[in-house]
Motif scaffolding. Structure first.
Motif, PDB file in Angstrom:
ATOM      1  N   TYR A 230      10.614   1.326   2.861  1.00 14.39           N
ATOM      2  CA  TYR A 230      10.020   0.005   3.103  1.00 14.39           C
ATOM      3  C   TYR A 230       8.501   0.109   3.263  1.00 14.39           C
ATOM      4  N   GLU A 231       8.048   1.119   4.001  1.00 16.51           N
ATOM      5  CA  GLU A 231       6.604   1.299   4.215  1.00 16.51           C
ATOM      6  C   GLU A 231       5.907   1.597   2.888  1.00 16.51           C
ATOM      7  N   THR A 232       6.565   2.368   2.024  1.00 16.07           N
ATOM      8  CA  THR A 232       6.003   2.667   0.698  1.00 16.07           C
ATOM      9  C   THR A 232       5.882   1.394  -0.127  1.00 16.07           C
ATOM     10  N   LEU A 233       6.900   0.546  -0.060  1.00 10.26           N
ATOM     11  CA  LEU A 233       6.852  -0.738  -0.772  1.00 10.26           C
ATOM     12  C   LEU A 233       5.634  -1.542  -0.331  1.00 10.26           C
ATOM     13  N   LYS A 234       5.403  -1.613   0.976  1.00  7.08           N
ATOM     14  CA  LYS A 234       4.251  -2.361   1.488  1.00  7.08           C
ATOM     15  C   LYS A 234       2.934  -1.788   0.968  1.00  7.08           C
ATOM     16  N   ARG A 235       2.845  -0.476   0.940  1.00  8.61           N
ATOM     17  CA  ARG A 235       1.610   0.164   0.451  1.00  8.61           C
ATOM     18  C   ARG A 235       1.350  -0.235  -1.011  1.00  8.61           C
ATOM     19  N   PHE A 239      -1.778  -2.310  -2.295  1.00 11.02           N
ATOM     20  CA  PHE A 239      -2.701  -1.611  -3.184  1.00 11.02           C
ATOM     21  C   PHE A 239      -2.900  -2.369  -4.503  1.00 11.02           C
ATOM     22  N   ASN A 240      -2.031  -3.345  -4.765  1.00  7.20           N
ATOM     23  CA  ASN A 240      -2.123  -4.157  -5.991  1.00  7.20           C
ATOM     24  C   ASN A 240      -2.248  -5.630  -5.605  1.00  7.20           C
ATOM     25  N   SER A 261      11.562  -9.152   6.492  1.00  4.19           N
ATOM     26  CA  SER A 261      10.558  -8.250   7.049  1.00  4.19           C
ATOM     27  C   SER A 261       9.175  -8.533   6.469  1.00  4.19           C
ATOM     28  N   LEU A 262       9.101  -8.759   5.155  1.00  4.06           N
ATOM     29  CA  LEU A 262       7.810  -9.012   4.511  1.00  4.06           C
ATOM     30  C   LEU A 262       7.239 -10.370   4.919  1.00  4.06           C
ATOM     31  N   ILE A 263       8.111 -11.374   5.051  1.00  7.26           N
ATOM     32  CA  ILE A 263       7.642 -12.699   5.466  1.00  7.26           C
ATOM     33  C   ILE A 263       7.039 -12.634   6.870  1.00  7.26           C
ATOM     34  N   ASP A 375      -7.329   3.985   1.010  1.00  5.24           N
ATOM     35  CA  ASP A 375      -7.272   3.521  -0.380  1.00  5.24           C
ATOM     36  C   ASP A 375      -6.908   2.040  -0.435  1.00  5.24           C
ATOM     37  N   VAL A 376      -5.927   1.653   0.375  1.00  4.43           N
ATOM     38  CA  VAL A 376      -5.473   0.264   0.392  1.00  4.43           C
ATOM     39  C   VAL A 376      -6.598  -0.658   0.853  1.00  4.43           C
TER      40      VAL A 376
END
Length: 553
Positions: A230-235, A239-240, A261-263, A375-376
């Motif tokens: 999930y944390e990778t998805l957020k990154r 990043f995009n 979670s994202l909302i 980077d983000v």
């Protein structure tokens, strides 16, 4: 240069194409149209999503129809409501200058009475989803004896969704047809079987490579631990910042959990899954098409037939279990000549499956480093600055307030304004990513168990658990005769039980029965969720294969 006129398309349709802006036929149109205009030849067209298949079969259909005869003469079958409506809309645009040819869309989630009335008023082409069409046939509200042409669009997706029996039932009802036109992105054995059973020496063409990926799509993957998924998805999302895309999960429970979670963290996202009513689904899709939301998260079943332009990214939160499903997922981006990115989050035990998909789409996947917090922040900052500099300031209601702004900022220099804008806009990102961990999997050497497992694709972990007897084995009286493939069966049992794919081992499917390996702690929950329920009018029986019956002979 090939033109639609040189392919044999008549004047009325050519005028409509000119109005729409269609100038040069696509490869599938160029090869299919001359064959289909004959009207008597069975046809198989293999081409990826977004290559212009609707015009390839739609233009010949409209030209072959006898518009003086107000009865159904052609039938287009497709997997989803969205695709059904899209095809009907495209046909209406194609026939705009030709005259009064009736096109009727019939699909679930809308008033069947209204659809029956429209059919009775007289129509020439029926565009239908399998379930609603069978409902109309059984009500004797539609007569298919006058159908001359049957089109099976997105045939592989219909079979993946379990519509094999429905398609065969419909084909048996079209007893006077002159030809079947089958369009598909892939050619699995089940489609070849339908072709052999119902088609007579079909003319077959392939545009591009069967099962190959779109050349405009960059296939990427991020290696991550399961706990960091999930944390990778957020990154990746952060990043995009200009990302506009679809995130795919295996189950509707995962789709809902990730969405919530994202909302909570401020992302513009909606979930698309089987629990939504048709009105809710339409509302979500409307917001996504209008770009009111940046991201849509969906299961494979819920996303069938979605056709939205300009999608920049497809993110596989989890890899699909059926490698061919990957082709359908990634095909949502990189359409109409535009470029797109297909991203996969992969744990060490899934590397082997990723390599299988690479072979399927005949494309090398690029391994990407998970962005660091710095980077983000850097990417977000420059995106904001670019957006600010590109803003249209020629016409703005703000002009009235400029004197007040000038007065407020009279004693503030440019550098301080920039600092204040940066602090206001990026405080959340800076605080969140200030001490962000490195999520990349680092190879700790040749001898590490993790690197060995990754090289073997995690096969050791699954097979050893199975051979050591650490899985419970369940029997269920559902099989391939019920229209299931492994992917659709897996989706079905996970959706019914609300369990995660991680608790499952091997699935062994036969014609009438299947055996499922599952961690003992989850076995009872799976049995309670399925045993005694109904599937297509048949009672499901699930129990422990060793202690409750259902042993294999």
């Amino acid at each position: 240069m090939t033109t639609f006129e040189s392919l044999g398309i008549e004047a009325g349709l050519l005028q409509s194409l000119e109005t729409i802006g269609f100038v040069t036929p696509t490869p599938i149109q160029e090869q299919a149209i001359p064959v289909l205009l004959q009207g008597t030849k069975d046809f198989v067209g293999l081409a990826q999503t977004g290559t212009g298949k609707t015009a390839a079969f739609g233009l010949p259909l409209l030209q072959l129809i006898n518009k003086e005869q107000r009865t159904p003469q052609a039938l287009v079958i497709c997997p989803t409501r969205e695709l059904c409506l899209q095809i009907a809309k495209d046909l209406a645009n194609f026939k705009a200058k030709k005259g009064s040819i009736g096109v009727t869309a019939v699909y679930g989630g809308a008033s069947i009475s209204d659809q029956i009335r429209e059919i009775k008023r007289g129509t020439n082409i029926i565009v239908a989803t399998p379930g609603r069409l069978i409902d109309l046939i059984e009500r004797k509200a539609i007569n298919l004896e006058g159908i001359h042409y049957v089109v099976l669009d997105e045939a592989d997706e219909m079979l993946n969704m379990g519509f094999k029996d429905d398609i065969e039932f419909i084909l048996k009802e079209t007893i006077n047809r002159e030809s079947i036109w089958l369009f598909s992105a892939t050619m699995p054995p089940a489609i070849r079987q339908v072709s052999k059973r119902y088609m007579d020496n079909p003319h077959e063409i392939t545009v591009g490579k069967v099962n190959s990926g779109n050349a405009n799509i960059d296939h990427q993957y991020y290696a991550t631990q399961h706990v960091n998924r999930y944390e990778t998805l957020k990154r990746i999302i952060d990043f995009n910042p200009g990302l506009y895309g679809i995130i795919f999960t295996r189950t509707k429970a995962d789709a809902q959990n990730v969405t919530e979670s994202l909302i909570r963290e401020g992302y513009d996202i909606e979930a698309l899954h089987g629990d939504l009513t048709q009105a809710q689904r339409d509302k979500v899709m409307g917001r996504f098409r209008e770009k009111s939301i940046q991201l849509l998260i969906a299961t494979d079943v819920a996303a069938r037939g979605i056709d939205v332009k300009e999608i920049t990214h497809v993110i596989n939160y989890e890899l699909p279990d059926d490698t061919e499903v990957y082709t359908h997922r990634s095909g949502r981006t990189g359409r109409a000549g535009k470029s797109g990115v297909s991203v996969s989050l992969v744990t060490p035990r899934e590397i082997y499956r990723l390599r299988q998909i690479e072979k399927l789409v005949n494309t090398k996947f690029h391994k990407m480093d998970i962005p660091s917090g710095k980077d983000v922040c850097r990417k977000q900052f420059f995106h904001f600055i670019d957006k600010m500099l590109q803003a249209d300031i020629s016409n703005g209601e703000y002009a009235t307030y400029l004197p007040i702004l000038q007065e407020k900022f009279a004693d503030v220099d440019k550098e301080e304004i920039m600092q204040r804008v940066a602090a206001l806009e990026f405080d959340r990102f800076l605080k969140y990513y200030e001490n962000a961990a490195d999520l990349n999997i680092r190879d700790s050497g040749k001898g590490s168990r993790e690197s060995r497992s990754a090289e073997r694709g995690g096969r050791e972990s699954r097979s050893s658990r199975s051979s050591n007897g650490n899985y419970q084995r369940l029997f269920v009286n559902l099989g391939t005769k019920d229209g299931f493939y492994k992917a659709s069966f897996l989706q079905f049992i996970l959706d019914m039980s609300g369990l995660s794919k991680d608790v499952l081992g091997k699935i062994d499917m036969k014609d009438m029965n299947s055996w499922v390996e599952i961690e003992p702690s989850a076995g009872n929950k799976m049995i309670k969720a399925l045993d005694g329920k109904n599937y297509r009018g048949r009672k499901i029986r699930m129990n422990d294969a060793e202690n409750g019956g259902g042993r294999r002979r």
